[in-house]
Design a protein around this motif. Structure first.
Motif, PDB file in Angstrom:
ATOM      1  N   TRP A   1      17.617  16.339 -21.271  1.00 18.80           N
ATOM      2  CA  TRP A   1      18.058  16.268 -22.675  1.00 18.80           C
ATOM      3  C   TRP A   1      19.266  17.152 -22.911  1.00 18.80           C
ATOM      4  N   TYR A   2      19.235  18.366 -22.399  1.00 13.26           N
ATOM      5  CA  TYR A   2      20.344  19.293 -22.613  1.00 13.26           C
ATOM      6  C   TYR A   2      21.622  18.764 -21.965  1.00 13.26           C
ATOM      7  N   LEU A   3      21.509  18.253 -20.760  1.00 15.84           N
ATOM      8  CA  LEU A   3      22.688  17.754 -20.054  1.00 15.84           C
ATOM      9  C   LEU A   3      23.262  16.516 -20.728  1.00 15.84           C
ATOM     10  N   VAL A   4      22.405  15.627 -21.197  1.00 13.01           N
ATOM     11  CA  VAL A   4      22.890  14.404 -21.846  1.00 13.01           C
ATOM     12  C   VAL A   4      23.625  14.725 -23.143  1.00 13.01           C
ATOM     13  N   PHE A   5      23.124  15.688 -23.924  1.00 10.84           N
ATOM     14  CA  PHE A   5      23.698  15.958 -25.238  1.00 10.84           C
ATOM     15  C   PHE A   5      24.712  17.099 -25.250  1.00 10.84           C
ATOM     16  N   TYR A   6      24.588  18.054 -24.327  1.00 12.55           N
ATOM     17  CA  TYR A   6      25.390  19.273 -24.456  1.00 12.55           C
ATOM     18  C   TYR A   6      26.223  19.614 -23.224  1.00 12.55           C
ATOM     19  N   CYS A   7      26.222  18.791 -22.211  1.00 17.98           N
ATOM     20  CA  CYS A   7      27.031  19.060 -21.036  1.00 17.98           C
ATOM     21  C   CYS A   7      28.519  19.084 -21.424  1.00 17.98           C
ATOM     22  N   PRO A   8      29.278  20.085 -20.975  1.00 14.91           N
ATOM     23  CA  PRO A   8      30.705  20.149 -21.322  1.00 14.91           C
ATOM     24  C   PRO A   8      31.449  18.876 -20.935  1.00 14.91           C
ATOM     25  N   LEU A   9      32.295  18.423 -21.869  1.00 15.90           N
ATOM     26  CA  LEU A   9      33.120  17.220 -21.694  1.00 15.90           C
ATOM     27  C   LEU A   9      32.282  15.953 -21.494  1.00 15.90           C
ATOM     28  N   ASN A  10      31.006  16.040 -21.820  1.00 17.85           N
ATOM     29  CA  ASN A  10      30.109  14.889 -21.653  1.00 17.85           C
ATOM     30  C   ASN A  10      30.105  14.365 -20.220  1.00 17.85           C
TER      31      ASN A  10
ATOM     32  N   GLN B   1       0.826  -1.204   0.000  1.00 20.86           N
ATOM     33  CA  GLN B   1       0.000   0.000   0.000  1.00 20.86           C
ATOM     34  C   GLN B   1       0.864   1.258   0.000  1.00 20.86           C
ATOM     35  N   ILE B   2       1.874   1.269   0.866  1.00 27.52           N
ATOM     36  CA  ILE B   2       2.770   2.430   0.935  1.00 27.52           C
ATOM     37  C   ILE B   2       3.508   2.611  -0.386  1.00 27.52           C
ATOM     38  N   PHE B   3       3.984   1.499  -0.950  1.00 25.70           N
ATOM     39  CA  PHE B   3       4.740   1.566  -2.208  1.00 25.70           C
ATOM     40  C   PHE B   3       3.867   2.069  -3.349  1.00 25.70           C
ATOM     41  N   SER B   4       2.618   1.591  -3.412  1.00 23.95           N
ATOM     42  CA  SER B   4       1.737   1.979  -4.516  1.00 23.95           C
ATOM     43  C   SER B   4       1.326   3.448  -4.442  1.00 23.95           C
ATOM     44  N   LYS B   5       1.370   4.040  -3.250  1.00 26.15           N
ATOM     45  CA  LYS B   5       0.991   5.441  -3.090  1.00 26.15           C
ATOM     46  C   LYS B   5       2.184   6.395  -3.143  1.00 26.15           C
ATOM     47  N   MET B   6       3.364   5.838  -3.302  1.00 25.31           N
ATOM     48  CA  MET B   6       4.570   6.657  -3.330  1.00 25.31           C
ATOM     49  C   MET B   6       4.604   7.522  -4.585  1.00 25.31           C
ATOM     50  N   GLY B   7       4.906   8.801  -4.435  1.00 29.25           N
ATOM     51  CA  GLY B   7       4.932   9.714  -5.567  1.00 29.25           C
ATOM     52  C   GLY B   7       6.114   9.449  -6.492  1.00 29.25           C
ATOM     53  N   MET B   8       5.891   9.650  -7.780  1.00 27.39           N
ATOM     54  CA  MET B   8       6.931   9.424  -8.778  1.00 27.39           C
ATOM     55  C   MET B   8       7.711  10.694  -9.113  1.00 27.39           C
ATOM     56  N   PHE B   9       7.100  11.848  -8.888  1.00 27.88           N
ATOM     57  CA  PHE B   9       7.748  13.113  -9.242  1.00 27.88           C
ATOM     58  C   PHE B   9       8.394  13.720  -8.006  1.00 27.88           C
ATOM     59  N   PRO B  10       9.642  14.192  -8.104  1.00 30.55           N
ATOM     60  CA  PRO B  10      10.449  14.261  -9.330  1.00 30.55           C
ATOM     61  C   PRO B  10      11.492  13.155  -9.476  1.00 30.55           C
ATOM     62  N   VAL B  11      11.788  12.416  -8.379  1.00 28.92           N
ATOM     63  CA  VAL B  11      12.954  11.527  -8.379  1.00 28.92           C
ATOM     64  C   VAL B  11      12.833  10.416  -9.411  1.00 28.92           C
ATOM     65  N   PHE B  12      11.736   9.658  -9.359  1.00 27.41           N
ATOM     66  CA  PHE B  12      11.587   8.534 -10.277  1.00 27.41           C
ATOM     67  C   PHE B  12      11.367   9.013 -11.710  1.00 27.41           C
ATOM     68  N   ASP B  13      10.661  10.117 -11.863  1.00 31.38           N
ATOM     69  CA  ASP B  13      10.470  10.663 -13.204  1.00 31.38           C
ATOM     70  C   ASP B  13      11.791  11.111 -13.817  1.00 31.38           C
ATOM     71  N   VAL B  14      12.659  11.709 -13.011  1.00 28.87           N
ATOM     72  CA  VAL B  14      13.975  12.113 -13.520  1.00 28.87           C
ATOM     73  C   VAL B  14      14.759  10.890 -13.992  1.00 28.87           C
ATOM     74  N   ALA B  15      14.713   9.812 -13.216  1.00 30.13           N
ATOM     75  CA  ALA B  15      15.392   8.581 -13.622  1.00 30.13           C
ATOM     76  C   ALA B  15      14.826   8.061 -14.939  1.00 30.13           C
ATOM     77  N   TYR B  16      13.505   8.139 -15.073  1.00 26.78           N
ATOM     78  CA  TYR B  16      12.861   7.698 -16.314  1.00 26.78           C
ATOM     79  C   TYR B  16      13.343   8.539 -17.496  1.00 26.78           C
ATOM     80  N   TYR B  17      13.409   9.856 -17.320  1.00 24.21           N
ATOM     81  CA  TYR B  17      13.857  10.732 -18.407  1.00 24.21           C
ATOM     82  C   TYR B  17      15.324  10.484 -18.750  1.00 24.21           C
ATOM     83  N   ILE B  18      16.141  10.277 -17.743  1.00 27.06           N
ATOM     84  CA  ILE B  18      17.568  10.060 -17.991  1.00 27.06           C
ATOM     85  C   ILE B  18      17.796   8.791 -18.806  1.00 27.06           C
ATOM     86  N   VAL B  19      17.178   7.692 -18.385  1.00 26.15           N
ATOM     87  CA  VAL B  19      17.383   6.431 -19.102  1.00 26.15           C
ATOM     88  C   VAL B  19      16.807   6.510 -20.513  1.00 26.15           C
ATOM     89  N   SER B  20      15.647   7.125 -20.656  1.00 24.80           N
ATOM     90  CA  SER B  20      15.027   7.235 -21.979  1.00 24.80           C
ATOM     91  C   SER B  20      15.902   8.039 -22.931  1.00 24.80           C
TER      92      SER B  20
END
Length: 291
Positions: free
Chosen positions: A94-103, A14-33
């Motif tokens: 997106w900006y950090l993945v593609f344009y961050c200095p020195l990758n 119950q606790i796990f299913s009600k846990m919010g996804m934004f922003p931590v899990f959503d950030v992980a989703y965006y990074i991997v995608s």
């Protein structure tokens, strides 16, 4: 049952299913995608030549499941873009993945231990999206079981299903890489998960939604972490699918699976497989080219 009661599995679920996804899990989703987008052939060149096209591709990788589900349920395909915080967060990634200095950002998130954590977190979001898709479809079509399955399936694997359109934006179109023809593990798992959540929503599966979310999340996260750690693009369903296909459709045992998962096969694999089967050497060459 006494063991489960002692572990308080129901309360934890119950606790796990009600846990919010934004922003931590959503950030992980965006990074991997977006990390998988950078693995795609020509994506780095497109980011240098046309940042707008690269940004649109990144948004499709992050939000295509919402776009397809909205279209299927009769809503505007741009509805999700009203969530400014999500769009800005995905754009920053997106900006950090593609344009961050020195990758530097790319090197950090592509570091295997970090990547394994991010992959596991992405599967948490995927399971929630499947469950939410089935739930929304159930409200619109109470007895439309196939609609519930399809919407949940789209919510879990939208980026794979829309990959051909995304390839057009990058100027590379491979119609023979259609995800329906060559289903990757996440796509298959999303379909099976949508079926399970549909059965649960229809009260045909005697399991609470929170417990199903927890169990399916553990399965997805464990499978993807192991596959990513081993640089494998196989499927835990391969043996069962081969047996079922042989029994129902007369296909050779394991024949299609072996051909599908063989790197030297003549037909190109699906986009998600291509991302996950890249070797470290290939990744380093892309990083050097970007620098």
């Amino acid at each position: 049952m006494e063991v489960l009661a002692a572990l308080n599995l129901g309360d934890f679920a119950q606790i796990f299913s009600k846990m919010g996804m934004f922003p931590v899990f959503d950030v992980a989703y965006y990074i991997v995608s977006i990390l998988y987008l950078k693995y795609e052939p020509g994506s780095v060149e497109v980011s240098r030549r046309s940042p707008v096209a690269s940004w649109l591709c990144a948004m499709l990788y992050c939000f295509s499941s919402y776009i397809l589900a909205d279209i299927m349920l009769g809503s505007s395909p741009v509805d999700y873009f009203q969530h400014n915080s999500h769009i800005l967060l995905a754009s920053a990634v997106w900006y950090l993945v593609f344009y961050c200095p020195l990758n530097l950002f790319y090197k950090c998130v592509a570091f295997l231990p970090v990547k394994l954590v991010l992959v596991a977190m992405k599967e948490v979001v995927r399971t929630r999206k499947i469950a939410a898709g089935v739930h929304h479809a159930h409200h619109a079509y109470h007895h439309g079981f196939f609609i519930m399955v399809i919407v949940g399936y789209v919510k879990g694997s939208g980026v794979a299903l829309i990959s051909n359109f995304e390839q057009l934006l990058r100027g590379v179109w491979r119609p023979d890489s259609n995800e329906i023809l060559n289903m990757s593990f996440p796509t298959k798992a999303s379909l099976y998960g949508a079926i399970l959540f549909t059965l649960q929503e229809s009260h045909w599966l005697p399991v609470s939604k929170s417990t199903l979310i927890l169990v399916f999340t553990l399965f997805m996260a464990t499978s993807k972490v192991v596959m990513t750690a081993r640089h494998s693009h196989g499927s835990p369903f391969a043996l069962i699918e081969s047996w079922v296909c042989h029994l129902l459709f007369g296909s050779p045992l394991g024949g299609s699976e072996e051909d599908h998962h063989h790197p030297s096969a003549a037909a190109p694999s699906s986009p998600l497989k291509t991302k996950e089967e890249l070797s470290e050497g290939a990744r380093k060459r892309k990083v050097k080219k970007a620098e």
